[in-house]
Design a protein around this motif. Structure first.
Motif, PDB file in Angstrom:
ATOM      1  N   PHE A  46       0.855   0.157 -48.010  1.00 50.16           N
ATOM      2  CA  PHE A  46      -0.341  -0.655 -47.762  1.00 50.16           C
ATOM      3  C   PHE A  46      -1.084  -0.101 -46.567  1.00 50.16           C
ATOM      4  O   PHE A  46      -0.508   0.090 -45.495  1.00 50.16           O
ATOM      5  CB  PHE A  46       0.054  -2.113 -47.522  1.00 50.16           C
ATOM      6  N   ILE A  47      -2.327   0.143 -46.759  1.00 53.36           N
ATOM      7  CA  ILE A  47      -3.194   0.604 -45.664  1.00 53.36           C
ATOM      8  C   ILE A  47      -4.195  -0.494 -45.368  1.00 53.36           C
ATOM      9  O   ILE A  47      -5.095  -0.763 -46.170  1.00 53.36           O
ATOM     10  CB  ILE A  47      -3.925   1.904 -46.049  1.00 53.36           C
ATOM     11  N   PRO A  48      -4.045  -1.161 -44.276  1.00 51.49           N
ATOM     12  CA  PRO A  48      -5.018  -2.211 -43.939  1.00 51.49           C
ATOM     13  C   PRO A  48      -6.414  -1.634 -43.834  1.00 51.49           C
ATOM     14  O   PRO A  48      -6.620  -0.548 -43.289  1.00 51.49           O
ATOM     15  CB  PRO A  48      -4.528  -2.726 -42.582  1.00 51.49           C
ATOM     16  N   LYS A  49      -7.307  -2.382 -44.310  1.00 53.42           N
ATOM     17  CA  LYS A  49      -8.698  -1.946 -44.298  1.00 53.42           C
ATOM     18  C   LYS A  49      -9.571  -2.993 -43.651  1.00 53.42           C
ATOM     19  O   LYS A  49      -9.230  -4.177 -43.648  1.00 53.42           O
ATOM     20  CB  LYS A  49      -9.178  -1.681 -45.727  1.00 53.42           C
ATOM     21  N   ASP A  50     -10.619  -2.514 -43.154  1.00 54.29           N
ATOM     22  CA  ASP A  50     -11.610  -3.435 -42.619  1.00 54.29           C
ATOM     23  C   ASP A  50     -12.128  -4.308 -43.752  1.00 54.29           C
ATOM     24  O   ASP A  50     -12.622  -3.806 -44.748  1.00 54.29           O
ATOM     25  CB  ASP A  50     -12.765  -2.650 -41.991  1.00 54.29           C
ATOM     26  N   ARG A  51     -11.997  -5.581 -43.550  1.00 47.87           N
ATOM     27  CA  ARG A  51     -12.317  -6.464 -44.658  1.00 47.87           C
ATOM     28  C   ARG A  51     -13.789  -6.424 -45.018  1.00 47.87           C
ATOM     29  O   ARG A  51     -14.192  -6.704 -46.137  1.00 47.87           O
ATOM     30  CB  ARG A  51     -11.927  -7.891 -44.292  1.00 47.87           C
ATOM     31  N   ASP A  55     -13.259   0.090 -44.738  1.00 40.86           N
ATOM     32  CA  ASP A  55     -12.753   1.312 -44.127  1.00 40.86           C
ATOM     33  C   ASP A  55     -11.285   1.159 -43.777  1.00 40.86           C
ATOM     34  O   ASP A  55     -10.810   0.069 -43.436  1.00 40.86           O
ATOM     35  CB  ASP A  55     -13.539   1.610 -42.843  1.00 40.86           C
ATOM     36  N   SER A  56     -10.626   2.257 -43.824  1.00 41.07           N
ATOM     37  CA  SER A  56      -9.248   2.259 -43.369  1.00 41.07           C
ATOM     38  C   SER A  56      -9.211   2.005 -41.871  1.00 41.07           C
ATOM     39  O   SER A  56     -10.100   2.397 -41.122  1.00 41.07           O
ATOM     40  CB  SER A  56      -8.598   3.598 -43.691  1.00 41.07           C
ATOM     41  N   ARG A  57      -8.179   1.356 -41.457  1.00 42.54           N
ATOM     42  CA  ARG A  57      -8.052   1.078 -40.037  1.00 42.54           C
ATOM     43  C   ARG A  57      -7.199   2.105 -39.336  1.00 42.54           C
ATOM     44  O   ARG A  57      -6.921   1.985 -38.153  1.00 42.54           O
ATOM     45  CB  ARG A  57      -7.477  -0.317 -39.843  1.00 42.54           C
ATOM     46  N   ARG A 143     -12.761  -4.524 -33.126  1.00 41.99           N
ATOM     47  CA  ARG A 143     -13.231  -4.466 -34.501  1.00 41.99           C
ATOM     48  C   ARG A 143     -12.385  -5.352 -35.390  1.00 41.99           C
ATOM     49  O   ARG A 143     -12.882  -6.118 -36.187  1.00 41.99           O
ATOM     50  CB  ARG A 143     -13.163  -3.026 -34.978  1.00 41.99           C
ATOM     51  N   TYR A 144     -11.108  -5.259 -35.184  1.00 44.13           N
ATOM     52  CA  TYR A 144     -10.228  -6.026 -36.045  1.00 44.13           C
ATOM     53  C   TYR A 144     -10.325  -7.509 -35.744  1.00 44.13           C
ATOM     54  O   TYR A 144     -10.416  -8.339 -36.635  1.00 44.13           O
ATOM     55  CB  TYR A 144      -8.802  -5.528 -35.843  1.00 44.13           C
ATOM     56  N   ALA A 165     -16.529   6.916 -47.131  1.00 46.58           N
ATOM     57  CA  ALA A 165     -16.051   6.036 -48.189  1.00 46.58           C
ATOM     58  C   ALA A 165     -16.968   4.832 -48.366  1.00 46.58           C
ATOM     59  O   ALA A 165     -16.965   4.199 -49.402  1.00 46.58           O
ATOM     60  CB  ALA A 165     -14.636   5.554 -47.875  1.00 46.58           C
ATOM     61  N   SER A 166     -17.719   4.506 -47.355  1.00 46.89           N
ATOM     62  CA  SER A 166     -18.583   3.339 -47.465  1.00 46.89           C
ATOM     63  C   SER A 166     -19.994   3.723 -47.039  1.00 46.89           C
ATOM     64  O   SER A 166     -20.397   3.479 -45.924  1.00 46.89           O
ATOM     65  CB  SER A 166     -18.068   2.219 -46.578  1.00 46.89           C
TER      66      SER A 166
END
Length: 279
Positions: A46-51, A55-57, A143-144, A165-166
DNA sequence: GTTGAGCGTT
């Protein structure tokens, strides 16, 4: 086969989670899987991403089925260069719901003792030869945290950097539309943000008798030859006692009206601020 | 196209 992390958290109570730090923002679970799967049975990555942005965190969680395999992965992959960056592999300490984790395994369902901060301490001996010092948790923390607790309709003024990616958030769109939507309601008359209204608490528009004779207050003052609007508003120079003061003591409530000064001249009150100082 | 301390998802 990016089937990881798509069906929610699996049975984490039976797995051993590794925290993989310092991965590239472009690294995906599929990139990590072959590396970690070499050392054991990887049940989830699991790669946490910015909701908000997706983006990957910059870090990932790799779950192993067995502890020894997870330990092996830590030994072998910690410090490995992946995609140009030296990753850090360590056992996770906290679970998705802030459960305390020991050696990657949950040992406490929920830390009820601690109110809200499960992070008691960071990196005991994981900071061995990596030069890890306590820096200032700044960027990604904000950011998080903002993404988590502040919601999505805050002012993300410096959150314009995103990766390939975004592309939606890179330019033009993104936060701009948020601001526009939120400001559109109160964008009435001051179209120039560079210059603010001199009297923000009250409208400067003369309510009544602004120009009884069709004259503007400024022209009226100049024609009178005497106190110009500037002298009416000393602005920080109230000691100008030689300047005529109005007899009317209620001039601060008479914006747009005419007041008579001690020297007999009539002037129009054009700014509330200006007259208030003279009292 | 960019960032770089950190612990978590339909």
């Amino acid at each position: 086969m990016s089937h990881f992390g798509r069906s929610g958290p699996p049975d984490i109570t039976d797995t051993y989670s590794l925290l993989v730090l310092n991965i590239t923002f472009r690294t995906t679970a599929d990139d990590l899987f072959p590396l970690f799967d070499k050392y054991g049975k990887v049940v989830d990555i699991f790669i946490p991403k910015d909701r908000r942005t997706g983006d990957s965190r910059g870090f990932a969680f790799v779950r192993y089925k067995y502890a020894d395999e997870a330990q092996k992965a830590v030994d072998r992959l910690d410090g490995r260069v992946v995609d140009g960056r030296e990753i850090t592999v360590q056992f996770a300490k906290y679970g998705p719901n802030a459960e305390r984790i020991h050696k990657g395994r949950i040992i406490e369902p929920v830390p009820r003792s601690r109110s809200r901060s499960p992070r008691r301490r960071h990196r005991d001996d994981y900071s061995r030869d990596r030069g890890y010092r306590r820096r200032s948790r700044s960027r990604s923390y904000d950011r998080y945290e903002r993404d988590r607790y502040r919601g999505k309709d805050r002012d993300y003024r410096r959150r314009s950097r995103s990766r390939s990616a975004s592309p939606d958030y890179s330019k033009g769109r993104g936060r701009g539309c948020y601001d526009d939507d939120r400001r559109s309601s109160s964008r009435s008359l001051s179209a120039s943000p560079a210059r603010r209204s001199p009297s923000p608490r009250r409208s400067l528009t003369p309510r009544k008798a602004s120009s009884p004779r069709g004259e503007s207050p400024y022209r009226r003052s100049r024609d009178g030859g005497s106190p110009s609007p500037r002298s009416v508003s000393p602005r920080g120079h109230p000691a100008d006692s030689r300047s005529p003061s109005p007899r009317n003591s209620d001039v601060d409530q008479c914006s747009g009206e005419r007041v008579t000064w001690a020297n007999g001249h009539d002037v129009d009150v054009v700014a509330v601020d200006a007259v208030c100082i003279c009292r």
